[in-house]
Enzyme design. Sequence first.
Site, mmCIF file in Angstrom:
data_model
loop_
_atom_site.group_PDB
_atom_site.id
_atom_site.type_symbol
_atom_site.label_atom_id
_atom_site.label_comp_id
_atom_site.label_asym_id
_atom_site.label_seq_id
_atom_site.Cartn_x
_atom_site.Cartn_y
_atom_site.Cartn_z
ATOM 1 N N ARG A 143 0.873 -1.171 0.000
ATOM 2 C CA ARG A 143 0.000 0.000 0.000
ATOM 3 C C ARG A 143 0.912 1.223 0.000
ATOM 4 N NH1 ARG A 143 2.209 1.969 3.833
ATOM 5 N NH2 ARG A 143 0.733 3.653 3.729
ATOM 6 N N GLY A 144 0.278 2.397 -0.077
ATOM 7 C CA GLY A 144 1.065 3.608 -0.259
ATOM 8 C C GLY A 144 1.141 3.871 -1.764
ATOM 9 N N ALA A 145 0.669 5.047 -2.179
ATOM 10 C CA ALA A 145 0.503 5.301 -3.611
ATOM 11 C C ALA A 145 1.786 5.083 -4.439
ATOM 12 C CB ALA A 145 -0.065 6.709 -3.815
ATOM 13 N N ARG B 228 -6.999 -0.087 -6.742
ATOM 14 C CA ARG B 228 -7.238 0.949 -5.727
ATOM 15 C C ARG B 228 -7.345 2.267 -6.485
ATOM 16 N NH1 ARG B 228 -4.311 1.063 -0.361
ATOM 17 N NH2 ARG B 228 -6.172 2.258 0.117
ATOM 18 N N GLN C 199 -2.327 2.537 9.875
ATOM 19 C CA GLN C 199 -1.016 2.621 9.209
ATOM 20 C C GLN C 199 -0.013 3.389 10.066
ATOM 21 O OE1 GLN C 199 -3.934 3.186 7.731
ATOM 22 N NE2 GLN C 199 -3.923 2.624 5.571
ATOM 23 N N ASP D 23 -2.380 10.762 -2.257
ATOM 24 C CA ASP D 23 -2.723 9.699 -3.211
ATOM 25 C C ASP D 23 -3.070 10.273 -4.578
ATOM 26 O OD1 ASP D 23 -3.005 8.223 -0.562
ATOM 27 O OD2 ASP D 23 -3.205 6.655 -2.076
ATOM 28 N N ASN E 71 -5.852 12.279 0.319
ATOM 29 C CA ASN E 71 -4.896 11.502 1.117
ATOM 30 C C ASN E 71 -5.696 10.706 2.142
ATOM 31 O OD1 ASN E 71 -2.131 10.768 1.746
ATOM 32 N ND2 ASN E 71 -2.406 11.872 3.661
ATOM 33 N N LYS E 72 -4.996 9.922 2.910
ATOM 34 C CA LYS E 72 -5.633 9.024 3.879
ATOM 35 C C LYS E 72 -6.715 9.731 4.680
ATOM 36 C CE LYS E 72 -5.305 5.590 4.289
ATOM 37 N NZ LYS E 72 -6.324 4.752 3.595
HETATM 38 O O1 MRU Z 1 -4.537 3.206 2.152
HETATM 39 P P1 MRU Z 1 -3.062 3.437 2.069
HETATM 40 O O2 MRU Z 1 -2.318 2.902 3.234
HETATM 41 O O3 MRU Z 1 -2.488 2.982 0.752
HETATM 42 O O4 MRU Z 1 -2.942 5.010 2.118
HETATM 43 C C1 MRU Z 1 -1.676 5.590 2.071
HETATM 44 C C2 MRU Z 1 -1.729 7.062 2.147
HETATM 45 O O5 MRU Z 1 -2.763 7.666 2.250
HETATM 46 C C3 MRU Z 1 -0.446 7.761 2.012
HETATM 47 O O6 MRU Z 1 -0.439 8.943 2.734
HETATM 48 C C4 MRU Z 1 -0.246 8.089 0.522
HETATM 49 O O7 MRU Z 1 -0.400 6.954 -0.269
HETATM 50 C C5 MRU Z 1 1.062 8.688 0.277
HETATM 51 S S1 MRU Z 1 2.384 7.562 0.599
HETATM 52 C C6 MRU Z 1 3.745 8.523 0.340
#
Ligand code: MRU
Length: 473
Positions: free
Chosen positions: A149-151, A192, A305, A346, A356-357
């Site tokens: 996970r993480g964009a 996603r 997270q 994201d 973002n999250k």
């Molecule tokens: O649902 P996730 O864990 O994939 O969400 C991640 C985030 O929201 C991060 O802040 C985003 O992807 C940036 S990671 C540098």
Amino acid sequence: MEPAPTPDPATGVSSAPEGTSDVLAEVTQSGGADLARRRFFRQFATDVVQTAATAVGVVGALQRSSAEAASAILGTDAASIARLTAGAPPVVDQQNPASGAPAGFRTAYRWDREVLFLVDQRRLPDQLVEEVCRSAGDVAHAIREMIVRGAPAMGQVAAIGLALQARSASQMPPFMRRAHLQGSANALVAARPTAVNVRWAVDRCLAAIAAVDELNPDGTVVADAVWREAEAIVAESAEAHERLALLGLAELPVPEGRPLQILTHCNTGPLACGQFGTALGIVQAALHAGREIHVYVDETRPYLQGARLTAWELAQAGVPHTLIADSAAGWVLSTREVDAVLVGADRIAANGDTANKIGTYPLAVLAQRHGVPLYVCAPTSSIDLSTPAGDDIQIEHRPPIEVTHVRGAVIAPPETAALNPAFDVTPAELITAIVTEEGVLRPPFGPALARAIATAIAARDDLPTADAAGVAG
Ligand code: MRU
């Protein structure tokens, strides 16, 4: 994908085998490990800097050296290190996964021509194990299930997934191959939908295919083209995140007589980004620069997270940090000296509105209320100029069980309806600046974002190709 029993952090289908947390706890607490860990991160940063100098074709070496260094820290045996550095599949002891080769692996993923190994982020911090992907379908599944996970990391592994698929499809008749790869690309992008980095990476791979003719009679030519593009994406990302981290560091104040205090949300370190990190990359850069720093970590409900991954990464890096409930952020901002809020993205729309999250938007409102600057830290691959504004960003909704359960424990009456948007949108006016590898962008964001994208594309066009750099495809 090779199956493994997987405890979901929200639903907690199974718990860690006895003793695995102890292994990590021991590593975290021992002074010797601390020293080794610091050496690792210093080495890690050096590797990334070297990557910047020779952008294409060295990422495998970077990941191998990171794996070696991490293995040394975590006490993995020499044979496992040899396996890791040879790129061979790790031996995973399902009864005690933390004792196997993957325990020595620290970056979000590594890969060779046939296999992509992902750190299973659902299991952290209790267990450090890898999941094996051999196809784009495996990777799409891993993205959807948040194994990775993480964009930025998702974008990179999507490209690798497509490269693996192109290789296995290379003997198909051209029309069938084209349909097959297009289907794989669609599955990856849909896995996603908010994280635009996946679409960005997949589009780059599709363009690479088009450049050698998607109906090329020789499927290996197509496979090599996708492979080179995936390698370029990973190499460029490592270099971009390192530049972003240094630019972000320069932006931060130097408080007198106390450590720099940061508040962050979700997870934006190497696990989320592949190599270095965005918001947490800036924190690491501060650490390497010898700055005293302390980080408040939002736990990041519902998927945790912050609690599970950011606290884990910061502990490994030796960064002092304090975990807080998301709802404590207002209290912290009003009573503690917080110098900046650093978050990832994201998707950044053309006007600067940022998805973002979930929980980032209320944090931004609070930050503005208390006069604390909020920086969105994201590579240009997270910018989507085709999305005009935040309202146009598709928000992923995840299963209600992630809200009604915490690590397997039900926390609401049975049948309780739950809403689980995975992201929210922070309006541009609440964002102080957007830190990218192409500079720190300030309002009005529209023109600044367009310029950053143009610069990034021009820089990419100037890069030597893997062929020109003499790197085997
Ligand atoms: O649902 P996730 O864990 O994939 O969400 C991640 C985030 O929201 C991060 O802040 C985003 O992807 C940036 S990671 C540098």
